[in-house]
Enzyme design. Structure first.
Site, PDB file in Angstrom:
ATOM      1  CB  ILE A  33      11.863   8.420  -5.389  1.00 35.87           C
ATOM      2  CG1 ILE A  33      12.690   9.672  -5.546  1.00 35.87           C
ATOM      3  CG2 ILE A  33      11.012   8.459  -4.135  1.00 35.87           C
ATOM      4  CD1 ILE A  33      11.854  10.910  -5.829  1.00 35.87           C
ATOM      5  CG  ASN A  90       2.284  -2.150  -0.262  1.00 38.68           C
ATOM      6  OD1 ASN A  90       2.398  -3.279   0.177  1.00 38.68           O
ATOM      7  ND2 ASN A  90       3.316  -1.333  -0.419  1.00 38.68           N
ATOM      8  CD  GLU A  98       4.282   5.407   1.731  1.00 29.03           C
ATOM      9  OE1 GLU A  98       4.926   5.973   0.826  1.00 29.03           O
ATOM     10  OE2 GLU A  98       4.811   4.867   2.714  1.00 29.03           O
ATOM     11  CB  VAL A  99       1.334   6.326  -4.615  1.00 25.49           C
ATOM     12  CG1 VAL A  99       0.918   7.060  -5.879  1.00 25.49           C
ATOM     13  CG2 VAL A  99       2.581   6.963  -4.003  1.00 25.49           C
ATOM     14  CG  HIS A 103       2.181   1.295  -6.907  1.00 27.30           C
ATOM     15  ND1 HIS A 103       1.143   2.035  -6.385  1.00 27.30           N
ATOM     16  CD2 HIS A 103       2.988   0.991  -5.867  1.00 27.30           C
ATOM     17  CE1 HIS A 103       1.329   2.191  -5.095  1.00 27.30           C
ATOM     18  NE2 HIS A 103       2.436   1.554  -4.739  1.00 27.30           N
ATOM     19  CG  HIS A 105       6.499  -1.867  -4.428  1.00 28.12           C
ATOM     20  ND1 HIS A 105       7.179  -0.765  -3.961  1.00 28.12           N
ATOM     21  CD2 HIS A 105       5.197  -1.648  -4.123  1.00 28.12           C
ATOM     22  CE1 HIS A 105       6.339   0.079  -3.401  1.00 28.12           C
ATOM     23  NE2 HIS A 105       5.118  -0.432  -3.480  1.00 28.12           N
TER      24      HIS A 105
HETATM   25  P1  AMP Z   1       3.157   2.231  -1.758  1.00 28.00           P
HETATM   26  O1  AMP Z   1       3.440   2.373  -0.288  1.00 28.00           O
HETATM   27  O2  AMP Z   1       2.991   0.804  -2.174  1.00 28.00           O
HETATM   28  O3  AMP Z   1       2.010   3.115  -2.192  1.00 28.00           O
HETATM   29  O4  AMP Z   1       4.473   2.697  -2.495  1.00 28.00           O
HETATM   30  C1  AMP Z   1       4.653   3.956  -3.055  1.00 28.00           C
HETATM   31  C2  AMP Z   1       6.094   4.007  -3.505  1.00 28.00           C
HETATM   32  O5  AMP Z   1       6.254   5.091  -4.366  1.00 28.00           O
HETATM   33  C3  AMP Z   1       7.123   4.171  -2.371  1.00 28.00           C
HETATM   34  O6  AMP Z   1       8.025   3.075  -2.395  1.00 28.00           O
HETATM   35  C4  AMP Z   1       7.811   5.493  -2.717  1.00 28.00           C
HETATM   36  O7  AMP Z   1       9.185   5.488  -2.413  1.00 28.00           O
HETATM   37  C5  AMP Z   1       7.552   5.604  -4.206  1.00 28.00           C
HETATM   38  N1  AMP Z   1       7.548   6.956  -4.749  1.00 28.00           N
HETATM   39  C6  AMP Z   1       6.902   8.035  -4.273  1.00 28.00           C
HETATM   40  N2  AMP Z   1       7.118   9.103  -5.062  1.00 28.00           N
HETATM   41  C7  AMP Z   1       7.918   8.679  -6.075  1.00 28.00           C
HETATM   42  C8  AMP Z   1       8.490   9.297  -7.214  1.00 28.00           C
HETATM   43  N3  AMP Z   1       8.282  10.596  -7.492  1.00 28.00           N
HETATM   44  N4  AMP Z   1       9.268   8.559  -8.039  1.00 28.00           N
HETATM   45  C9  AMP Z   1       9.497   7.259  -7.772  1.00 28.00           C
HETATM   46  N5  AMP Z   1       8.976   6.607  -6.713  1.00 28.00           N
HETATM   47  C10 AMP Z   1       8.205   7.302  -5.870  1.00 28.00           C
END
Ligand code: AMP
Length: 116
Positions: A33, A90, A98-99, A103, A105
Site C-alpha cells: 500500500i 523484516n 511492522e506487521v 511476509h 517484500h
Molecule cells: P514490514 O515493516 O516488513 O512489517 O512491512 C509491512 C508492510 O506492509 C509495509 O511496507 C506496509 O506499507 C505494508 N502494508 C501495511 N498495510 C497494508 C495493506 N493494507 N495493504 C498492503 N500493504 C500494506
C-alpha cells in the site's frame, strides 16, 4: 504468540481488500500500500506464522516449497527476472517488522538503493 488481528490476517480473512497479484491454496501476493520502489509486492503464506523463523518451524515441507515456488512464479509474472529485484523479510523489532505475519517484500522496477 500469533496476533490474529494483524492486518495481513485480516486481508487473508477478506475483512479488508488488497490489490492481489497471485493467490493459491498456500499463499497470497499483493501490492504494498506504501510502495518503496516502482514495483513493491508482498508475499504471505496462509498459515498463522509471525516471522520467517516461525514459518520455517510451523510449515510442513509442502507448504514451505509451495511458498517459495510461488515467489518464483510472481517474479516471472512481474517480468523482473532479467533486470533483477530485491527480496527482504523484516523480523522482529531489530529487523523493523511492522506487521507480525511473516511476509517477504519483492522490490523491483528500478535500481534499488544500498541496504544502508
Ligand atoms: P514490514 O515493516 O516488513 O512489517 O512491512 C509491512 C508492510 O506492509 C509495509 O511496507 C506496509 O506499507 C505494508 N502494508 C501495511 N498495510 C497494508 C495493506 N493494507 N495493504 C498492503 N500493504 C500494506
Amino acid at each position: 504468540m500469533y496476533d490474529k488481528n494483524n492486518i495481513f490476517a485480516k486481508i487473508l480473512r477478506k475483512e479488508i481488500p488488497c490489490n492481489k497479484i497471485y493467490e493459491n491454496e498456500a499463499s497470497l501476493f499483493f501490492y504494498d500500500i506504501n510502495p518503496q520502489a516502482k514495483i513493491h509486492v508482498l508475499g504471505i503464506p496462509k498459515i498463522e506464522c509471525s516471522d520467517f523463523y516461525d514459518f520455517v518451524r510451523l510449515a510442513d515441507k509442502k507448504t514451505l516449497s509451495s511458498f517459495f515456488e510461488s515467489v518464483s512464479l510472481v517474479i516471472k509474472k512481474l517480468n523482473i527476472e532479467k533486470n533483477g529485484y530485491r527480496i527482504i523479510s523484516n523480523s522482529g523489532s531489530h529487523g523493523g517488522q511492522e506487521v507480525p505475519h511473516f511476509h517477504i517484500h519483492i522490490l523491483a522496477g528500478e535500481k534499488i538503493g544500498s541496504l544502508r
